[in-house]
Motif scaffolding. Structure first.
Motif, mmCIF file in Angstrom:
data_model
loop_
_atom_site.group_PDB
_atom_site.id
_atom_site.type_symbol
_atom_site.label_atom_id
_atom_site.label_comp_id
_atom_site.label_asym_id
_atom_site.label_seq_id
_atom_site.Cartn_x
_atom_site.Cartn_y
_atom_site.Cartn_z
ATOM 1 N N THR A 1 12.073 32.268 -139.780
ATOM 2 C CA THR A 1 10.690 32.155 -139.314
ATOM 3 C C THR A 1 10.103 30.878 -139.900
ATOM 4 O OG1 THR A 1 10.466 34.561 -139.327
ATOM 5 C CG2 THR A 1 8.420 33.290 -139.333
ATOM 6 N N ASP A 2 9.274 30.187 -139.147
ATOM 7 C CA ASP A 2 8.643 28.987 -139.696
ATOM 8 C C ASP A 2 7.122 29.138 -139.673
ATOM 9 O OD1 ASP A 2 8.734 26.535 -140.934
ATOM 10 O OD2 ASP A 2 8.669 25.407 -139.060
ATOM 11 N N PHE A 3 6.528 28.982 -140.859
ATOM 12 C CA PHE A 3 5.068 29.121 -140.993
ATOM 13 C C PHE A 3 4.374 27.776 -140.750
ATOM 14 C CE2 PHE A 3 6.382 33.079 -142.876
ATOM 15 C CZ PHE A 3 5.324 33.934 -142.615
ATOM 16 N N TYR B 1 10.574 14.397 -138.177
ATOM 17 C CA TYR B 1 10.978 15.343 -139.222
ATOM 18 C C TYR B 1 9.751 16.135 -139.641
ATOM 19 C CZ TYR B 1 8.859 11.667 -142.044
ATOM 20 O OH TYR B 1 7.986 10.745 -142.541
ATOM 21 N N GLU B 2 9.968 17.269 -140.300
ATOM 22 C CA GLU B 2 8.888 18.000 -140.967
ATOM 23 C C GLU B 2 9.387 18.384 -142.351
ATOM 24 O OE1 GLU B 2 7.461 21.202 -138.435
ATOM 25 O OE2 GLU B 2 6.153 19.789 -137.373
ATOM 26 N N THR B 3 8.649 17.985 -143.378
ATOM 27 C CA THR B 3 9.043 18.200 -144.774
ATOM 28 C C THR B 3 8.523 19.569 -145.220
ATOM 29 O OG1 THR B 3 8.644 15.839 -145.048
ATOM 30 C CG2 THR B 3 9.000 17.133 -147.045
ATOM 31 N N GLU B 4 9.442 20.483 -145.523
ATOM 32 C CA GLU B 4 9.026 21.859 -145.801
ATOM 33 C C GLU B 4 9.789 22.446 -146.987
ATOM 34 O OE1 GLU B 4 8.750 24.454 -142.461
ATOM 35 O OE2 GLU B 4 8.359 22.838 -141.015
ATOM 36 N N LEU B 5 9.283 23.574 -147.470
ATOM 37 C CA LEU B 5 9.985 24.382 -148.455
ATOM 38 C C LEU B 5 10.642 25.548 -147.726
ATOM 39 C CD1 LEU B 5 10.310 24.702 -151.631
ATOM 40 C CD2 LEU B 5 8.516 26.451 -151.445
ATOM 41 N N ASN C 1 14.182 20.557 -143.602
ATOM 42 C CA ASN C 1 13.707 19.578 -142.619
ATOM 43 C C ASN C 1 13.707 20.246 -141.250
ATOM 44 O OD1 ASN C 1 13.212 17.530 -140.819
ATOM 45 N ND2 ASN C 1 14.749 16.120 -141.635
ATOM 46 N N ASP C 2 12.520 20.535 -140.753
ATOM 47 C CA ASP C 2 12.367 21.171 -139.440
ATOM 48 C C ASP C 2 12.240 20.067 -138.388
ATOM 49 O OD1 ASP C 2 11.770 22.871 -137.333
ATOM 50 O OD2 ASP C 2 9.637 22.977 -137.848
ATOM 51 N N TRP C 3 13.406 19.579 -137.913
ATOM 52 C CA TRP C 3 13.426 18.515 -136.898
ATOM 53 C C TRP C 3 12.566 18.930 -135.701
ATOM 54 C CZ3 TRP C 3 15.508 14.161 -138.591
ATOM 55 C CH2 TRP C 3 16.514 14.211 -139.532
ATOM 56 N N ALA D 1 11.989 22.254 -128.541
ATOM 57 C CA ALA D 1 11.516 21.180 -129.424
ATOM 58 C C ALA D 1 11.914 21.398 -130.876
ATOM 59 C CB ALA D 1 9.993 21.068 -129.328
ATOM 60 N N LYS D 2 12.264 22.649 -131.229
ATOM 61 C CA LYS D 2 12.557 22.978 -132.628
ATOM 62 C C LYS D 2 13.931 23.607 -132.820
ATOM 63 C CE LYS D 2 8.235 22.488 -134.403
ATOM 64 N NZ LYS D 2 7.867 21.755 -135.611
ATOM 65 N N ASN D 3 14.546 24.109 -131.747
ATOM 66 C CA ASN D 3 15.731 24.951 -131.976
ATOM 67 C C ASN D 3 17.053 24.197 -131.941
ATOM 68 O OD1 ASN D 3 16.416 24.582 -129.294
ATOM 69 N ND2 ASN D 3 15.955 26.667 -128.632
ATOM 70 N N GLY E 1 6.275 25.645 -143.342
ATOM 71 C CA GLY E 1 5.513 24.739 -142.484
ATOM 72 C C GLY E 1 5.435 23.387 -143.166
ATOM 73 N N THR E 2 5.175 22.371 -142.355
ATOM 74 C CA THR E 2 5.087 21.000 -142.874
ATOM 75 C C THR E 2 4.096 20.932 -144.027
ATOM 76 O OG1 THR E 2 5.394 20.236 -140.628
ATOM 77 C CG2 THR E 2 4.666 18.612 -142.228
ATOM 78 N N ILE E 3 4.538 20.314 -145.123
ATOM 79 C CA ILE E 3 3.681 20.197 -146.302
ATOM 80 C C ILE E 3 3.015 18.827 -146.258
ATOM 81 C CG2 ILE E 3 3.623 20.295 -148.824
ATOM 82 C CD1 ILE E 3 6.488 21.678 -148.506
HETATM 83 CA CA CA Z 1 7.709 23.330 -138.971
#
Ligand code: CA
Length: 442
Positions: free
Chosen positions: A136-138, A208-212, A242-244, A262-264, A369-371
């Motif tokens: 899951t992505d917040f 990119y999306e920088t996440e934990l 990294n949520d491309w 777009a995300k999968n 989610g992107t930080i």
């Molecule tokens: Ca994301």
């Protein structure tokens, strides 16, 4: 509750001398778990722990008879090709294993028994540390949500639910890959704002999306919830994620049900899981909501959570273009987000996720989610840095980017440091972009 014990003592040193070097991501106070491929043909993935620039294989500790009690059971569960069985055991087992590994690896420990069995990190390939069932992505950074919302709705960037609900979408676990694996630019439906019809083409706005990333431990049964005060015991540990994101595909497809193609197509994670217990010195007060913001509903707040729900983590995202790679230039840092700015904590995310009775299984995974921070140099995505592709960034060598090009490598790092505690790092999450392959529509 935060339990600090002697494994966190900042004065502890290891007989693995590379771990004692200032700036090492993996000092003896860290002891993150991972899985690497062992054997001549790399045919046997096995669970391990990082110390300095070396790897200790859990099965070696067992073969030498160095572990007892719960720690022995935990090592047996973690010695296989995935850490899911270890994650299932729960925090009492994780803690005993961490403590016995700390004793074995500290000065005066089991150097005689283990020194010959250390494996240099540089010589192995790491694997996904768990079989990830669900992902899951917040969307928990209010700065990110506001920045992205502003691009689409300048007058009303935050939707009315944002300050009440930890927002998320259900992601795709099958395309999660370990750091170092290249990521292929996706094809998808694109529709220019002035075009009448969409076309099938390669993504032009790859980001990119920088996440934990958060790995779940024992989990809960279907129909049961996870109380906020128990959430920490359900978290095995953390990695960089990294949520491309294909922004042009996303723009056309996201309404009404959210991101899809777009995300999968790819998600990249760092290989070492920093345990919940290793993070204990870095728990802190929650982000203070500005005056006038609503209080979270009761199930998402408590006195203890307000004092300890935050995590003090520094992150960094950098790009290395093919030209920079050729010249061996250092990857250029684009953003340095901090996790303590997050509007929702990892514990609130987990508690909310389970609040309807959704069950978690060991090894399930979620992203923060992107930080993004409030400052321009704290942004976690190119979408924000370039204002939706309007303002290019320039690298020291004169090259520019609005979005990622083929051959670009994205490198993310994270670490924690504060006075009175040892600095611990997460290692790296890196991946290079491969060209799209497929055929365009006419
Ligand atoms: Ca994301």
């Amino acid at each position: 509750m935060i339990v600090l014990n002697d494994t966190h003592d900042p004065n502890l040193k290891s007989w693995v001398t590379s771990s004692n070097i200032t700036g090492s991501d993996f000092p003896i106070q860290n002891l993150p778990f991972g899985v690497y491929e062992k054997g001549k043909n790399k045919e046997r993935p096995c669970g391990c722990v990082a110390i300095g620039d070396q790897i200790v294989t859990l099965s070696d500790c067992l073969a030498k008879g160095l572990l007892t009690g719960k720690a022995k059971k935990a090592a047996e569960a973690g010695a296989g090709p995935t850490l899911n069985p270890l994650m299932a055991l729960g925090s009492g087992y994780w803690s005993d294993l961490r403590r016995q590994l700390s004793i074995l690896l500290r000065v005066g420990g089991a150097k005689t028994e283990l020194q010959e069995l250390l494996v240099p990190m540089s010589g192995v390939e790491m694997c996904l540390p768990a079989a990830i069932g669900d992902y899951t992505d917040f969307y928990s950074s209010i700065n990110h949500a506001t920045n992205v919302g502003s691009l689409f709705r300048p007058d009303n960037p935050l939707l009315p639910n944002y300050k009440h609900i930890p927002i998320a979408y259900h992601g795709r676990s099958s395309s999660i890959r370990i750091s170092g694996t290249p990521s292929k630019r996706p094809f998808g439906q694109l529709k220019a704002p002035d075009a009448e019809f969409p076309v099938l083409d390669a993504c032009k706005r790859l980001d990119y999306e920088t996440e934990l990333g958060v790995f779940i431990g024992p989990g809960n049964k279907l129909g049961e919830t996870i109380h906020l005060e128990d959430a920490a015991d359900h978290i095995f540990g953390f990695c960089i994620l990294n949520d491309w994101s294909a922004r042009d595909i996303q723009a056309w497809e996201y309404q009404p049900l959210g991101p899809f193609i777009a995300k999968n197509f790819a998600t990249t994670i760092s290989p070492w899981i920093i345990t919940m217990e290793a993070m204990a010195p870095y728990r802190q007060k929650m982000f203070q909501r500005p005056d006038g913001d609503p209080k979270p509903l009761d199930y998402l707040t408590s006195v203890v959570h307000e004092e300890t729900g935050g995590l003090d983590i520094n992150l960094e995202v950098a790009i290395s273009t093919p030209q920079m790679q050729k010249n061996r230039d250092t990857p250029h840092v684009i953003g340095s987000p901090i996790f303590c700015d997050m509007y929702w904590s990892v514990f609130q995310m987990l508690t909310h996720h389970a609040s309807g009775g959704c069950d978690f299984r060991p090894g399930d995974f979620f992203g923060s989610g992107t930080i993004s921070g409030a400052k321009k140099n704290q942004l976690g995505s190119l979408l924000e840095v370039t204002l939706g592709g309007k303002e290019a960034i320039e690298f020291p060598n004169g090259e520019t980017r609005t979005f990622l090009e083929d051959g670009d490598e994205v490198v993310m790092r994270a670490w924690c440091h504060k006075d009175g505690a040892a600095r611990i790092g997460f290692g790296e999450c890196r991946s290079v972009i491969l060209p799209a392959s497929g055929s365009k529509s006419k």
